[in-house]
Every structure is written in structure tokens, then in C-alpha cells.
Design a protein around this motif. Structure first.
Motif, PDB file in Angstrom:
ATOM      1  N   GLY A  26      45.830  33.384  38.332  1.00 53.57           N
ATOM      2  CA  GLY A  26      45.044  33.571  37.128  1.00 53.57           C
ATOM      3  C   GLY A  26      44.614  35.006  36.925  1.00 53.57           C
ATOM      4  N   ALA A  27      43.796  35.222  35.908  1.00 56.07           N
ATOM      5  CA  ALA A  27      43.286  36.545  35.568  1.00 56.07           C
ATOM      6  C   ALA A  27      41.913  36.394  34.931  1.00 56.07           C
ATOM      7  CB  ALA A  27      44.241  37.265  34.605  1.00 56.07           C
ATOM      8  N   GLY A  28      41.120  37.449  35.057  1.00 56.90           N
ATOM      9  CA  GLY A  28      39.770  37.425  34.525  1.00 56.90           C
ATOM     10  C   GLY A  28      38.766  37.750  35.609  1.00 56.90           C
ATOM     11  N   GLU A  29      37.513  37.389  35.382  1.00 51.34           N
ATOM     12  CA  GLU A  29      36.507  37.620  36.412  1.00 51.34           C
ATOM     13  C   GLU A  29      36.841  36.795  37.651  1.00 51.34           C
ATOM     14  OE1 GLU A  29      32.741  36.676  34.685  1.00 51.34           O
ATOM     15  OE2 GLU A  29      32.626  38.543  33.527  1.00 51.34           O
ATOM     16  N   PRO A  30      36.611  37.357  38.839  1.00 46.92           N
ATOM     17  CA  PRO A  30      37.007  36.633  40.059  1.00 46.92           C
ATOM     18  C   PRO A  30      36.138  35.415  40.311  1.00 46.92           C
ATOM     19  CG  PRO A  30      35.802  38.635  40.622  1.00 46.92           C
ATOM     20  CD  PRO A  30      36.033  38.689  39.141  1.00 46.92           C
ATOM     21  N   LEU A  31      36.773  34.376  40.844  1.00 43.35           N
ATOM     22  CA  LEU A  31      36.110  33.117  41.175  1.00 43.35           C
ATOM     23  C   LEU A  31      36.592  32.674  42.550  1.00 43.35           C
ATOM     24  CD1 LEU A  31      34.519  30.476  40.602  1.00 43.35           C
ATOM     25  CD2 LEU A  31      36.529  29.665  39.324  1.00 43.35           C
ATOM     26  N   LEU A  32      35.676  32.627  43.505  1.00 44.25           N
ATOM     27  CA  LEU A  32      35.980  32.238  44.880  1.00 44.25           C
ATOM     28  C   LEU A  32      35.693  30.747  45.059  1.00 44.25           C
ATOM     29  CD1 LEU A  32      36.695  33.324  47.791  1.00 44.25           C
ATOM     30  CD2 LEU A  32      34.211  33.567  48.121  1.00 44.25           C
ATOM     31  N   LEU A  33      36.626  30.016  45.664  1.00 49.50           N
ATOM     32  CA  LEU A  33      36.495  28.577  45.864  1.00 49.50           C
ATOM     33  C   LEU A  33      36.438  28.266  47.358  1.00 49.50           C
ATOM     34  CD1 LEU A  33      39.148  27.304  43.266  1.00 49.50           C
ATOM     35  CD2 LEU A  33      36.691  27.674  42.910  1.00 49.50           C
ATOM     36  N   LEU A  34      35.414  27.505  47.767  1.00 47.99           N
ATOM     37  CA  LEU A  34      35.157  27.226  49.180  1.00 47.99           C
ATOM     38  C   LEU A  34      35.123  25.712  49.409  1.00 47.99           C
ATOM     39  CD1 LEU A  34      32.202  29.765  49.671  1.00 47.99           C
ATOM     40  CD2 LEU A  34      34.656  30.173  50.034  1.00 47.99           C
ATOM     41  N   HIS A  35      35.935  25.241  50.344  1.00 50.28           N
ATOM     42  CA  HIS A  35      36.031  23.816  50.648  1.00 50.28           C
ATOM     43  C   HIS A  35      34.974  23.376  51.661  1.00 50.28           C
ATOM     44  CE1 HIS A  35      37.694  24.587  54.636  1.00 50.28           C
ATOM     45  NE2 HIS A  35      38.468  25.503  54.084  1.00 50.28           N
ATOM     46  N   GLY A  36      34.981  22.101  52.000  1.00 46.61           N
ATOM     47  CA  GLY A  36      34.028  21.546  52.942  1.00 46.61           C
ATOM     48  C   GLY A  36      34.553  21.502  54.363  1.00 46.61           C
ATOM     49  N   ILE A  37      33.717  21.049  55.294  1.00 46.37           N
ATOM     50  CA  ILE A  37      34.067  20.994  56.702  1.00 46.37           C
ATOM     51  C   ILE A  37      35.258  20.053  56.921  1.00 46.37           C
ATOM     52  CG2 ILE A  37      32.392  19.159  57.199  1.00 46.37           C
ATOM     53  CD1 ILE A  37      31.987  20.489  59.955  1.00 46.37           C
ATOM     54  N   GLY A  38      36.210  20.505  57.708  1.00 46.87           N
ATOM     55  CA  GLY A  38      37.374  19.697  58.020  1.00 46.87           C
ATOM     56  C   GLY A  38      38.417  19.630  56.925  1.00 46.87           C
ATOM     57  N   HIS A  39      38.153  20.264  55.784  1.00 45.94           N
ATOM     58  CA  HIS A  39      39.106  20.215  54.675  1.00 45.94           C
ATOM     59  C   HIS A  39      39.895  21.524  54.635  1.00 45.94           C
ATOM     60  CE1 HIS A  39      39.277  17.332  51.015  1.00 45.94           C
ATOM     61  NE2 HIS A  39      40.489  17.649  51.433  1.00 45.94           N
ATOM     62  N   HIS A  40      40.564  21.759  53.522  1.00 47.24           N
ATOM     63  CA  HIS A  40      41.345  22.989  53.370  1.00 47.24           C
ATOM     64  C   HIS A  40      41.382  23.364  51.894  1.00 47.24           C
ATOM     65  CE1 HIS A  40      45.287  20.330  53.185  1.00 47.24           C
ATOM     66  NE2 HIS A  40      44.345  19.894  52.405  1.00 47.24           N
ATOM     67  N   LEU A  41      41.939  24.550  51.616  1.00 46.58           N
ATOM     68  CA  LEU A  41      41.877  25.074  50.241  1.00 46.58           C
ATOM     69  C   LEU A  41      42.564  24.164  49.240  1.00 46.58           C
ATOM     70  CD1 LEU A  41      44.855  26.450  49.348  1.00 46.58           C
ATOM     71  CD2 LEU A  41      44.153  28.164  50.994  1.00 46.58           C
ATOM     72  N   GLN A  42      43.503  23.338  49.711  1.00 45.55           N
ATOM     73  CA  GLN A  42      44.222  22.450  48.795  1.00 45.55           C
ATOM     74  C   GLN A  42      43.303  21.432  48.130  1.00 45.55           C
ATOM     75  OE1 GLN A  42      45.263  23.473  51.765  1.00 45.55           O
ATOM     76  NE2 GLN A  42      47.361  24.214  51.538  1.00 45.55           N
ATOM     77  N   ALA A  43      42.085  21.272  48.639  1.00 43.47           N
ATOM     78  CA  ALA A  43      41.113  20.404  47.971  1.00 43.47           C
ATOM     79  C   ALA A  43      40.877  20.840  46.526  1.00 43.47           C
ATOM     80  CB  ALA A  43      39.793  20.411  48.744  1.00 43.47           C
ATOM     81  N   TRP A  44      41.095  22.131  46.261  1.00 42.41           N
ATOM     82  CA  TRP A  44      40.850  22.680  44.922  1.00 42.41           C
ATOM     83  C   TRP A  44      42.071  22.621  44.007  1.00 42.41           C
ATOM     84  CZ3 TRP A  44      36.026  23.668  43.450  1.00 42.41           C
ATOM     85  CH2 TRP A  44      35.061  23.867  44.444  1.00 42.41           C
ATOM     86  N   HIS A  45      43.217  22.178  44.511  1.00 43.30           N
ATOM     87  CA  HIS A  45      44.422  22.168  43.683  1.00 43.30           C
ATOM     88  C   HIS A  45      44.263  21.401  42.377  1.00 43.30           C
ATOM     89  CE1 HIS A  45      47.676  23.463  46.836  1.00 43.30           C
ATOM     90  NE2 HIS A  45      46.884  24.435  46.469  1.00 43.30           N
ATOM     91  N   PRO A  46      43.524  20.274  42.339  1.00 42.80           N
ATOM     92  CA  PRO A  46      43.420  19.557  41.061  1.00 42.80           C
ATOM     93  C   PRO A  46      42.775  20.363  39.933  1.00 42.80           C
ATOM     94  CG  PRO A  46      42.813  18.100  42.874  1.00 42.80           C
ATOM     95  CD  PRO A  46      42.922  19.482  43.442  1.00 42.80           C
ATOM     96  N   VAL A  47      41.998  21.401  40.277  1.00 42.60           N
ATOM     97  CA  VAL A  47      41.295  22.153  39.231  1.00 42.60           C
ATOM     98  C   VAL A  47      41.760  23.603  39.116  1.00 42.60           C
ATOM     99  CG1 VAL A  47      39.234  20.708  39.441  1.00 42.60           C
ATOM    100  CG2 VAL A  47      39.388  22.808  40.788  1.00 42.60           C
ATOM    101  N   MET A  48      42.633  24.060  39.999  1.00 42.04           N
ATOM    102  CA  MET A  48      42.949  25.493  40.030  1.00 42.04           C
ATOM    103  C   MET A  48      43.588  25.985  38.740  1.00 42.04           C
ATOM    104  SD  MET A  48      43.939  26.816  43.850  1.00 42.04           S
ATOM    105  CE  MET A  48      44.127  28.513  43.263  1.00 42.04           C
TER     106      MET A  48
END
Length: 288
Positions: A26-48
Motif C-alpha cells: 500500500g501507500a499513504g501514512e504508515p500503519l503498523l499491525l501487531l498480532h496477539g500471543i502465539g499468532h503471526h502476521l497472517q492474522a491481518w491478511h483478511p483486512v490488509m
């Protein structure tokens, strides 16, 4: 496409180098996404993809989770240490004061980054740290049970379970309200991530004494809680609102503890509205 970034981190043994895995789009202002314990960044794939239409989105595997390396020897998994490490990661990526959205442990870290004025806005989805002692013990026991199950299951059994809605519910029903919506591949991947999380025990041990009791003034903050969160009960959102009186408290109807897959459109709107509020405030100041 995942990539890795290395960045300096202080330790009692002197400066060390930490390495983390991330995805960026993407592009624009930066947005950092942080998952929960025991999970991984793919938790955010549905909204990325939705978020990337307006932002330079960076989803990161926290140290010791997903594909990221554990913290260097001698560096504790404390709230302040990990939040500072994430600021170092952002600096290494050329990002200054991003917006941040986090879920569970990631929500707690997002609030800590906000408290340190390291970010522009905070969206915390079912953040940890607003529990009573009994609620904390319940959540930690549930997490340990999930971890033990992930470690005990052979890969062949995971794959077999993931092929049916009932099996996906058995594997992930404690964190999703609608586990049948998860793909078999995603369920296997996140179960393996839970099994292989090298930072799990130290993070859980450090979290035993954690309570988030400070306000985060001067920043747009949204606390959002799924109405079907079985891990951190939604009444904890009311406590969060008392702790952060200036925050917006949002209900996520029909969502579980990890709401990004249960209702991607709603979660994306909550995150984007929080980030937009900083621009609206800045515009009002410049016009006033």
C-alpha cells in the motif's frame, strides 16, 4: 511477500541486533499491525488489502513469534522492551510515528507505544492488560491449553481436522466466533505458528504482572471488543474506557477475540476511522 529487517536493540550485555519478519503493501501514512500471543502476521491478511488502499501497511511478526527470531540473549520480553524494539523496527524501515493497530498482546503493545508517543493513533482490538486477576488466570490457562494441543497434534491430524468446519472450530474456535470461515491452509499455518512460538513462555511469564493503568493523552485511541470474545471478556473494554477516558469504545457485534477474520469490513472501518481522525484534527487546527 514477507521480508526481514534487522535493527539495534539494547541489552544488559550491550547493544545487540534483532531481526523480524514483516509484510508491507500500500501507500499513504504508515500503519503498523501487531498480532496477539502465539499468532503471526497472517492474522491481518483478511483486512490488509482494505487498509492498504489508504495506508502504507506493515504487518509484523513480533519477536519470538511467526517467522521472527526471538529477542537476543539477555533481552527480556517485557512490555517496554518489546514496544521499544518495535520503534527500532519502524526506524529501520524508514517509518516515523506510524498509526498502529494491535490485537490482544498486540493491542497492549499498541497502547504502550501510544503512551510513549511513538505513534500517531492507536486502535486496540481486545487488548490485554485490563483483566482482573481471575480473568488473567483464566485467559492464561486457555492459552496454555491451546499451545499444548498445538504441540501434541501431528501435522497430519491438523491437516485432517482443518478440512471440516467442525475441525476448524476445534482448532481455532476459542479465538474466532466464525472459525468455519478460516481456510484449511490458514488454520494449519496458525496452529503451527502457535506450536513453534519461541517467545510464548517468556511473554506469558512477563504478562503475569501486567496491568495497563496509564492514560494515553493527546492521541486518537480506539478500544474495540468483540461481543463473542471468549478469551478476554468484553467487560474488560469498560475497564479500558475508564482507564482511557478519552478513548472511543466500539463494540464488534458477532466477533471473537481475533476479529479481523470474523468481520473484515467492520474491523477495517474501525482502524481507518481512528487513523482518519488524526487528519481531521490536523485540518481543523490548520483551518482554525
Amino acid at each position: 511477500m514477507t521480508a526481514t529487517v534487522s535493527f539495534p536493540i539494547d541489552s544488559p550485555l550491550g547493544p545487540r541486533t534483532a531481526t523480524a519478519t514483516y509484510e508491507r503493501k500500500g501507500a499513504g501514512e504508515p500503519l503498523l499491525l501487531l498480532h496477539g500471543i502465539g499468532h503471526h502476521l497472517q492474522a491481518w491478511h483478511p483486512v490488509m488489502d482494505i487498509l492498504a488502499a489508504e495506508h502504507d501497511v506493515i504487518a509484523v511478526d513480533l519477536p519470538g513469534f511467526g517467522a521472527s527470531q526471538p529477542l537476543p540473549e539477555g533481552v527480556a520480553y517485557t512490555l517496554g522492551t518489546v514496544a521499544t524494539a518495535l520503534a527500532g523496527l519502524c526506524a529501520a524501515l524508514g517509518v516515523e510515528r506510524p498509526h498502529v493497530a494491535g490485537n490482544s498482546l498486540g493491542g497492549l503493545l499498541a497502547l504502550e507505544m501510544g503512551r510513549g508517543n511513538l505513534v500517531r493513533s492507536v486502535t486496540a482490538l481486545s487488548p490485554a492488560g485490563f483483566w482482573t486477576e481471575g480473568e488473567r488466570r483464566y485467559a492464561f490457562a486457555a492459552l496454555r491449553t491451546m499451545r499444548a494441543g498445538a504441540k501434541a497434534l501431528p501435522l497430519s491430524a491438523m491437516e485432517r481436522l482443518s478440512r471440516t468446519a467442525a475441525g476448524r472450530a476445534a482448532l481455532t474456535g476459542s479465538i474466532y466466533a466464525r472459525p468455519a470461515r478460516r481456510s484449511p491452509e490458514a488454520v494449519v499455518a496458525e496452529t503451527l505458528a502457535l506450536r513453534g512460538a519461541t517467545g510464548f513462555e517468556e511473554t506469558l511469564a512477563a504478562g503475569g504482572s501486567v496491568r495497563f493503568t496509564a492514560d494515553v493523552p493527546g492521541l486518537p485511541v480506539t478500544i474495540a471488543w468483540g461481543t463473542r470474545d471468549r478469551l478476554l471478556l468484553r467487560r474488560q473494554g469498560v475497564r479500558a474506557k475508564h482507564t482511557l477516558p478519552g478513548a472511543r469504545l466500539v463494540r464488534l457485534p458477532g466477533c471473537g477475540h481475533v476479529p479481523m477474520n470474523d468481520d473484515p469490513a467492520l474491523v477495517s472501518r474501525v482502524v481507518l476511522d481512528t487513523a482518519r481522525s488524526t487528519r481531521l484534527a490536523a485540518a481543523a487546527i490548520s483551518n482554525g
